[in-house]
Design an enzyme around this catalytic site. Structure first.
Site, PDB file in Angstrom:
ATOM      1  CB  VAL A  84      -0.146  -3.536  -5.118  1.00  0.00           C
ATOM      2  CG1 VAL A  84       0.171  -4.558  -6.216  1.00  0.00           C
ATOM      3  CG2 VAL A  84       0.258  -2.146  -5.563  1.00  0.00           C
TER       4      VAL A  84
ATOM      5  CE  LYS B 183       0.814   1.162  -9.123  1.00  0.00           C
ATOM      6  NZ  LYS B 183       1.653   2.253  -9.729  1.00  0.00           N
TER       7      LYS B 183
ATOM      8  CG  ASP C 143       9.738   7.891  -8.005  1.00  0.00           C
ATOM      9  OD1 ASP C 143      10.650   8.347  -7.283  1.00  0.00           O
ATOM     10  OD2 ASP C 143       8.678   7.426  -7.547  1.00  0.00           O
TER      11      ASP C 143
ATOM     12  CD  GLU D 184      -3.117   0.899   2.121  1.00  0.00           C
ATOM     13  OE1 GLU D 184      -4.116   1.633   2.019  1.00  0.00           O
ATOM     14  OE2 GLU D 184      -3.017  -0.026   2.947  1.00  0.00           O
ATOM     15  N   GLY D 185       0.450   2.264  -0.710  1.00  0.00           N
ATOM     16  CA  GLY D 185       1.213   3.500  -0.770  1.00  0.00           C
ATOM     17  C   GLY D 185       0.289   4.683  -0.914  1.00  0.00           C
ATOM     18  N   GLY D 186       0.859   5.838  -1.230  1.00  0.00           N
ATOM     19  CA  GLY D 186       0.067   7.038  -1.377  1.00  0.00           C
ATOM     20  C   GLY D 186      -0.944   6.947  -2.509  1.00  0.00           C
TER      21      GLY D 186
END
Length: 359
Positions: free
Chosen positions: A97, A111, A208, A91-93
């Site tokens: 997933v 995602k 990135d 999990e992210g901003g």
């Protein structure tokens, strides 16, 4: 953003009409036969499909040349067991997933973006556009996407062994052997070289590049992933961004200061990743003593002195190839040059890592 999605769907649908799409933009490396993910022979004796990406997991590898498929939300719910906790990966901003399996046995990573937002929409569209046109064995493949009732999901091939970040800094990690670090560096360099120099639609700047976005198989094949911040870079374009986006510690000086973005910003970020592979240190670590918190600033004078004993990760316990470490250190030194004009291209970085260029 409805018009943006309509434009995106139109572009993706046109891919179906392009003959030989896979053959046009699948670049074959000279050393491809040494990799698990080999080029598919065009002879009569060609296998029915590509070999598995990982020799241990033996998961089915999606075929190159297919445009991304439009999935329904119901299909992805079924594939992931209702996005169950058992299939949760990260999990992210952006959102979450989950792992899933399609009816044909293809293992996928789904995602799911958070509720619609302008920035989220931009990242979603960017990733679909970029990965629809970029297919390479060292770039995570986009299998499809879903846009339905405000939901936005991307479907990738599942990469089985996590990110480089987890292997360098994870809590329960084993020491990453030098041979694996060297292989990861070469694989990621191949992926970036393809994006910068060989993609059929021109140069793609990732923006990135960091260990979290380098995914690994159990064979330590490296694949570049997460293209939410990627952008096209026409030759000679020095476009200025309205705001700088990326991760602190990996941003090239010229990009951080003025917003000028070229592929040389990726080269700088990749140099930081190489430093992490050599040292085992994070790019930024506020827990380290003053003067050592920023990896590049601490390492620059040591790289100039070729101080291998002070730079190399002590957890390797001298179990490494001296010439390979020195080559990687030299690549680091060149990639993190403050002036982008003095940084090499990724094709040159790759040749240096492989020992094809004497330094």
């Amino acid at each position: 953003m409805d018009s943006a999605y309509e434009t995106l769907i139109h572009k993706v649908s046109k891919l179906d009409q392009e003959p030989g799409i896979g053959l046009l933009h699948r670049k074959i490396d000279a050393n491809l036969s040494k990799s698990v993910r080999e080029a598919i022979s065009l002879s009569r004796n060609a296998p029915a499909g590509p070999p598995p990406l990982c020799s241990i997991c033996q998961h089915k590898t999606p075929s190159f040349g297919n445009p991304p498929r439009w999935f329904t939300f119901a299909e992805l719910q079924l594939a992931t067991g209702g996005f169950s906790q058992a299939n949760f990966l990260a999990e992210g901003g952006f959102g979450s997933v989950h792992r899933g399996v399609l009816p044909d046995g293809q293992v996928i990573a789904v995602k799911q973006y958070k509720l619609a937002s302008t920035q989220g929409d931009k990242e979603f569209c960017s990733e679909v556009e970029v990965l629809s046109c970029a297919q390479h064995r060292n770039v995570v493949m986009l299998i499809g996407f879903c846009v339905e009732d405000g939901r936005r999901l991307l479907v990738y091939e599942y990469i089985c062994n996590g990110s480089l970040d987890s292997h360098l800094y994870g809590r329960n990690r084993n020491v990453l052997e030098w041979s694996a670090r060297q292989k990861i560096a070469v694989g990621a360099a191949r992926g970036l070289r393809y994006l910068h120099e060989e993609c059929r639609v021109g140069c793609i700047v990732h923006r990135d590049m960091r260990p979290n976005n380098i995914l690994l198989t159990h064979d330590f094949e490296a694949l570049v992933g997460d293209f939410g911040l990627a952008r096209w870079q026409p030759d000679g374009d020095m476009g200025v961004e309205t705001r700088v986006i990326g991760t602190f510690g990996y941003l090239a000086p010229e990009y951080a200061q003025s917003g000028q973005i070229t592929e040389k910003a990726d080269v700088y970020s990749f140099g930081v990743v190489l430093l992490e592979l050599v040292t085992g240190w994070k790019a930024v670590d506020i827990n380290r003593p003053r003067g050592q918190q920023c990896l590049t600033e601490w390492a620059r004078p040591l790289l100039e002195r070729d101080a291998i004993d002070e730079l190399v990760d002590p957890s390797l316990k001298n179990c490494y190839m001296d010439r390979e470490v020195r080559r990687m250190m030299q690549c680091c030194s060149l990639c993190i040059q403050r002036d982008p004009h003095f940084r090499p291209r990724m094709s040159q970085v790759l040749r240096m890592l492989e020992g094809d260029i004497l330094m």
